[in-house]
Design a protein around this motif. Structure first.
Motif, PDB file in Angstrom:
ATOM      1  N   THR A  86      65.002 -41.370 -13.370  1.00 31.53           N
ATOM      2  CA  THR A  86      63.543 -41.921 -13.569  1.00 31.53           C
ATOM      3  C   THR A  86      63.741 -43.102 -14.255  1.00 31.53           C
ATOM      4  O   THR A  86      64.218 -42.930 -15.551  1.00 31.53           O
ATOM      5  N   MET A  87      62.957 -44.138 -14.145  1.00 28.88           N
ATOM      6  CA  MET A  87      62.848 -45.319 -15.059  1.00 28.88           C
ATOM      7  C   MET A  87      61.323 -45.613 -15.417  1.00 28.88           C
ATOM      8  O   MET A  87      60.413 -45.174 -14.396  1.00 28.88           O
ATOM      9  N   GLY A  88      61.067 -45.822 -16.448  1.00 32.82           N
ATOM     10  CA  GLY A  88      59.390 -46.091 -16.725  1.00 32.82           C
ATOM     11  C   GLY A  88      59.219 -46.785 -17.960  1.00 32.82           C
ATOM     12  O   GLY A  88      60.064 -47.268 -18.708  1.00 32.82           O
ATOM     13  N   TRP A  89      57.785 -46.783 -18.117  1.00 32.55           N
ATOM     14  CA  TRP A  89      57.292 -47.739 -19.374  1.00 32.55           C
ATOM     15  C   TRP A  89      56.312 -46.593 -20.197  1.00 32.55           C
ATOM     16  O   TRP A  89      55.572 -46.081 -19.528  1.00 32.55           O
ATOM     17  N   TYR A  90      56.435 -46.669 -21.407  1.00 33.95           N
ATOM     18  CA  TYR A  90      55.660 -45.989 -22.510  1.00 33.95           C
ATOM     19  C   TYR A  90      54.889 -47.143 -23.396  1.00 33.95           C
ATOM     20  O   TYR A  90      55.481 -47.963 -23.425  1.00 33.95           O
ATOM     21  N   ARG A  91      54.037 -46.755 -23.921  1.00 30.93           N
ATOM     22  CA  ARG A  91      53.388 -47.584 -24.991  1.00 30.93           C
ATOM     23  C   ARG A  91      52.910 -46.837 -26.266  1.00 30.93           C
ATOM     24  O   ARG A  91      52.611 -45.564 -26.094  1.00 30.93           O
ATOM     25  N   GLN A  92      52.871 -47.452 -27.466  1.00 27.09           N
ATOM     26  CA  GLN A  92      52.521 -46.692 -28.598  1.00 27.09           C
ATOM     27  C   GLN A  92      51.872 -47.787 -29.486  1.00 27.09           C
ATOM     28  O   GLN A  92      51.992 -48.737 -29.473  1.00 27.09           O
TER      29      GLN A  92
END
Length: 120
Positions: free
Chosen positions: A33-39
């Motif tokens: 799986t590849m993805g984007w997170y934010r903080q």
């Protein structure tokens, strides 16, 4: 070993668009799986969107209908098209990729992050 490099962040006005790109290098054929997170400052890193090797996609509710994630398995890239951006989308966005699990847990990698600022 996998390295992830993000690009495409910046400053945009509310209602505008940005496209984030992440390039993986190394053993890209082993990526799951590849993805984007934010903080944001003082908060935990949260999932924005993810896509499996087979193309199954998941979005957090707050971005559904506005963000689109896509992936090129052959190139080892994952992109995030962000439309109708709002100030609450302001964050550092991190690319993430995993190679499944071993006995120690999830084998995952992170990029260094790219700043997205939505402000007038």
């Amino acid at each position: 070993q996998i390295q992830l490099a993000e690009s495409g962040g910046g400053l945009v006005q509310p209602g505008g668009s940005l496209r984030l790109s992440c390039q993986a290098s190394g053993a890209i054929r082993a990526l799951n799986t590849m993805g984007w997170y934010r903080q944001t400052p003082g908060k935990q890193r949260d999932l924005v969107a993810e896509i499996t090797y087979g193309g199954a996609i998941r979005y957090v509710d707050s971005v559904k209908g506005r963000f689109t994630i896509s992936r090129d398995n052959a190139k080892g890239t994952v992109d995030l098209q962000m439309n109708s951006l709002q100030p609450e989308d302001t964050a550092i966005y991190f690319c993430n990729a995993d190679q499944g699990y071993n006995r120690a847990g999830k084998i995952e990698y992170w990029g260094r992050g790219t700043q997205v600022t939505v402000s007038s």
